[in-house]
Design a protein around this motif. Structure first.
Motif, mmCIF file in Angstrom:
data_model
loop_
_atom_site.group_PDB
_atom_site.id
_atom_site.type_symbol
_atom_site.label_atom_id
_atom_site.label_comp_id
_atom_site.label_asym_id
_atom_site.label_seq_id
_atom_site.Cartn_x
_atom_site.Cartn_y
_atom_site.Cartn_z
ATOM 1 N N ASP A 194 0.819 -1.216 0.000
ATOM 2 C CA ASP A 194 0.000 0.000 0.000
ATOM 3 C C ASP A 194 0.855 1.268 0.000
ATOM 4 O O ASP A 194 0.324 2.371 -0.136
ATOM 5 C CB ASP A 194 -0.932 0.011 1.211
ATOM 6 N N ASN A 195 2.151 1.103 0.158
ATOM 7 C CA ASN A 195 3.088 2.225 0.070
ATOM 8 C C ASN A 195 2.894 2.922 -1.289
ATOM 9 O O ASN A 195 2.871 2.283 -2.340
ATOM 10 C CB ASN A 195 4.510 1.681 0.204
ATOM 11 N N ASP A 196 2.764 4.240 -1.264
ATOM 12 C CA ASP A 196 2.492 4.984 -2.492
ATOM 13 C C ASP A 196 3.583 4.830 -3.544
ATOM 14 O O ASP A 196 3.337 5.035 -4.741
ATOM 15 C CB ASP A 196 2.315 6.478 -2.173
ATOM 16 N N ASP A 197 4.801 4.485 -3.119
ATOM 17 C CA ASP A 197 5.915 4.366 -4.063
ATOM 18 C C ASP A 197 5.998 2.989 -4.707
ATOM 19 O O ASP A 197 6.780 2.806 -5.651
ATOM 20 C CB ASP A 197 7.239 4.664 -3.346
ATOM 21 N N TRP A 198 5.211 2.033 -4.224
ATOM 22 C CA TRP A 198 5.324 0.652 -4.709
ATOM 23 C C TRP A 198 5.103 0.528 -6.211
ATOM 24 O O TRP A 198 5.890 -0.146 -6.899
ATOM 25 C CB TRP A 198 4.360 -0.244 -3.931
ATOM 26 N N PRO A 199 4.066 1.139 -6.786
ATOM 27 C CA PRO A 199 3.868 0.970 -8.237
ATOM 28 C C PRO A 199 5.029 1.505 -9.075
ATOM 29 O O PRO A 199 5.492 0.835 -10.006
ATOM 30 C CB PRO A 199 2.574 1.761 -8.509
ATOM 31 N N ASP A 200 5.508 2.708 -8.757
ATOM 32 C CA ASP A 200 6.580 3.294 -9.561
ATOM 33 C C ASP A 200 7.868 2.493 -9.444
ATOM 34 O O ASP A 200 8.595 2.313 -10.441
ATOM 35 C CB ASP A 200 6.830 4.739 -9.134
ATOM 36 N N ILE A 201 8.159 2.024 -8.257
ATOM 37 C CA ILE A 201 9.376 1.244 -8.057
ATOM 38 C C ILE A 201 9.273 -0.106 -8.771
ATOM 39 O O ILE A 201 10.249 -0.585 -9.366
ATOM 40 C CB ILE A 201 9.672 1.088 -6.557
ATOM 41 N N THR A 202 8.095 -0.705 -8.741
ATOM 42 C CA THR A 202 7.884 -1.963 -9.456
ATOM 43 C C THR A 202 8.111 -1.785 -10.953
ATOM 44 O O THR A 202 8.860 -2.556 -11.584
ATOM 45 C CB THR A 202 6.460 -2.475 -9.204
ATOM 46 N N VAL A 203 7.478 -0.790 -11.538
ATOM 47 C CA VAL A 203 7.629 -0.552 -12.972
ATOM 48 C C VAL A 203 9.085 -0.256 -13.319
ATOM 49 O O VAL A 203 9.643 -0.805 -14.282
ATOM 50 C CB VAL A 203 6.713 0.607 -13.411
ATOM 51 N N SER A 204 9.723 0.594 -12.517
ATOM 52 C CA SER A 204 11.122 0.934 -12.758
ATOM 53 C C SER A 204 12.022 -0.299 -12.715
ATOM 54 O O SER A 204 12.909 -0.468 -13.556
ATOM 55 C CB SER A 204 11.594 1.956 -11.723
ATOM 56 N N ALA A 205 11.787 -1.161 -11.737
ATOM 57 C CA ALA A 205 12.651 -2.332 -11.565
ATOM 58 C C ALA A 205 12.705 -3.166 -12.834
ATOM 59 O O ALA A 205 13.793 -3.576 -13.280
ATOM 60 C CB ALA A 205 12.153 -3.178 -10.397
ATOM 61 N N TYR A 206 11.558 -3.411 -13.433
ATOM 62 C CA TYR A 206 11.530 -4.320 -14.572
ATOM 63 C C TYR A 206 11.870 -3.645 -15.883
ATOM 64 O O TYR A 206 12.535 -4.245 -16.740
ATOM 65 C CB TYR A 206 10.179 -5.034 -14.611
ATOM 66 N N LEU A 207 11.480 -2.403 -16.044
ATOM 67 C CA LEU A 207 11.866 -1.728 -17.285
ATOM 68 C C LEU A 207 13.363 -1.426 -17.304
ATOM 69 O O LEU A 207 14.017 -1.563 -18.341
ATOM 70 C CB LEU A 207 11.051 -0.449 -17.469
ATOM 71 N N HIS A 208 13.912 -1.039 -16.163
ATOM 72 C CA HIS A 208 15.357 -0.804 -16.126
ATOM 73 C C HIS A 208 16.126 -2.097 -16.352
ATOM 74 O O HIS A 208 17.154 -2.106 -17.032
ATOM 75 C CB HIS A 208 15.764 -0.177 -14.791
ATOM 76 N N ARG A 209 15.627 -3.180 -15.798
ATOM 77 C CA ARG A 209 16.326 -4.464 -15.912
ATOM 78 C C ARG A 209 16.569 -4.846 -17.359
ATOM 79 O O ARG A 209 17.606 -5.428 -17.700
ATOM 80 C CB ARG A 209 15.508 -5.556 -15.203
ATOM 81 N N TRP A 210 15.632 -4.518 -18.240
ATOM 82 C CA TRP A 210 15.743 -4.920 -19.637
ATOM 83 C C TRP A 210 16.100 -3.754 -20.553
ATOM 84 O O TRP A 210 15.935 -3.824 -21.764
ATOM 85 C CB TRP A 210 14.447 -5.593 -20.083
ATOM 86 N N GLY A 211 16.584 -2.663 -19.953
ATOM 87 C CA GLY A 211 17.090 -1.562 -20.760
ATOM 88 C C GLY A 211 16.020 -0.694 -21.378
ATOM 89 O O GLY A 211 16.300 0.037 -22.337
#
Length: 294
Positions: A194-211
């Motif tokens: 429920d942390n407000d930052d969870w969605p952005d961090i999730t999206v960032s993690a996977y998009l950054h991982r694959w460039g």
């Protein structure tokens, strides 16, 4: 009771158990999960005299950014830097890191680039150097990683905001098909998302991982070093569930050359992705064995 420590970027919430003078074990959870993944492991380690710290990752539970302007990045370099900063802020030395999933990736970063405070590492359900823009990606693994591509779409990003529980429940069920978790277990973990930052961090993690997304410039130096897949410089035990339908067991095979110290990999039959939840007694036993054999 949750305690807090302040680093340059975060106010990190963490749980701590065991005798105050015990050797430190820092147990780092994964995604989508939270510190409760260690609930079955902590009592065993504490009873053996260890002081167990369980930090909430950025974007999870009570952990908060100190600045509204700080990029909400989930890149591996950020997770590793957060773990390094956590050890520094609490002045923890001779630490055993136990990391699952994202926690394992953070552990690899610290073990490779910032090993001074670390005695050893036990990494679960993730292989070192197993993902990235140029990493091999056989089609069965691409199939398993569908959700990492899903977040690249508008619908996927909206799902992270509006149905994170339904989405994550599906992942729990599909990644560990033989695990019969309870609603109470799931709900306890889900509150951390429920942390407000969870969605952005999730999206960032996977998009950054694959460039597909730029990272936070603050971690550029770390990411450049990680791109070379540096060897982990602390003794490392890798535990992987034989039935893991997310990070397939093959992702941690054949990695011995990436570890500069004592290394062992064990595949656990009948266990899926969530090793510390599905096999807490085995997890605790292997951590204690690894420490005792040093």
């Amino acid at each position: 009771m949750t305690e807090f420590v302040t680093t340059a970027d975060l106010v990190i919430g963490y749980e701590v158990d065991g005798p105050a003078d015990g050797q430190a074990v820092v147990a780092v959870h994964g995604w989508p999960d939270d510190v409760h993944c260690w609930d079955g492991v902590v009592p065993v380690l504490a009873a053996e005299g260890f002081r167990v710290y369980r930090p909430h990752l950025r974007g999870f539970g009570p952990t908060r950014f100190r600045s509204d302007g700080k990029p909400r990045s989930g890149q591996a370099g950020a997770l590793g830097a957060d773990l390094r900063d956590f050890l520094d802020a609490l002045e923890l030395d001779d630490v055993v890191i136990a990391g699952h999933d994202w926690g394992a990736r953070a552990g690899y970063v610290v073990g490779a680039l910032f090993p001074d405070r670390v005695r050893s590492l036990v990494a679960m359900s993730a292989g070192h150097g197993a993902s990235g823009p140029h990493a091999p990606l056989p089609y069965p693994l691409a199939h398993a990683y569908w959700y990492e591509w899903f977040v690249a779409t508008c619908r996927g990003r909206e799902t992270m905001r509006t149905d994170r529980r339904g989405f994550s429940r599906y992942l729990w069920e599909s990644w560990s098909p033989g695990w019969d978790f309870t609603d109470a277990e799931f709900d306890a973990a889900a509150r951390a998302w429920d942390n407000d930052d969870w969605p952005d961090i999730t999206v960032s993690a996977y998009l950054h991982r694959w460039g597909e997304m730029a990272g936070d410039p603050a971690y550029e130096d770390i990411e450049e070093r990680l791109a070379e897949v540096p060897a982990v410089r602390v003794p490392t035990l890798v535990l992987h569930g034989a039935d893991d339908r997310d990070n397939l067991p093959a992702t941690s095979e054949g990695k011995a050359e990436l570890f500069g110290e004592r290394y062992q990999r064990l595949v656990i039959d009948g266990v899926g992705h969530f090793v510390p939840r599905e096999a807490p007694a085995r997890t605790a036993r292997e951590i204690l064995r690894w420490i005792a054999e040093e």
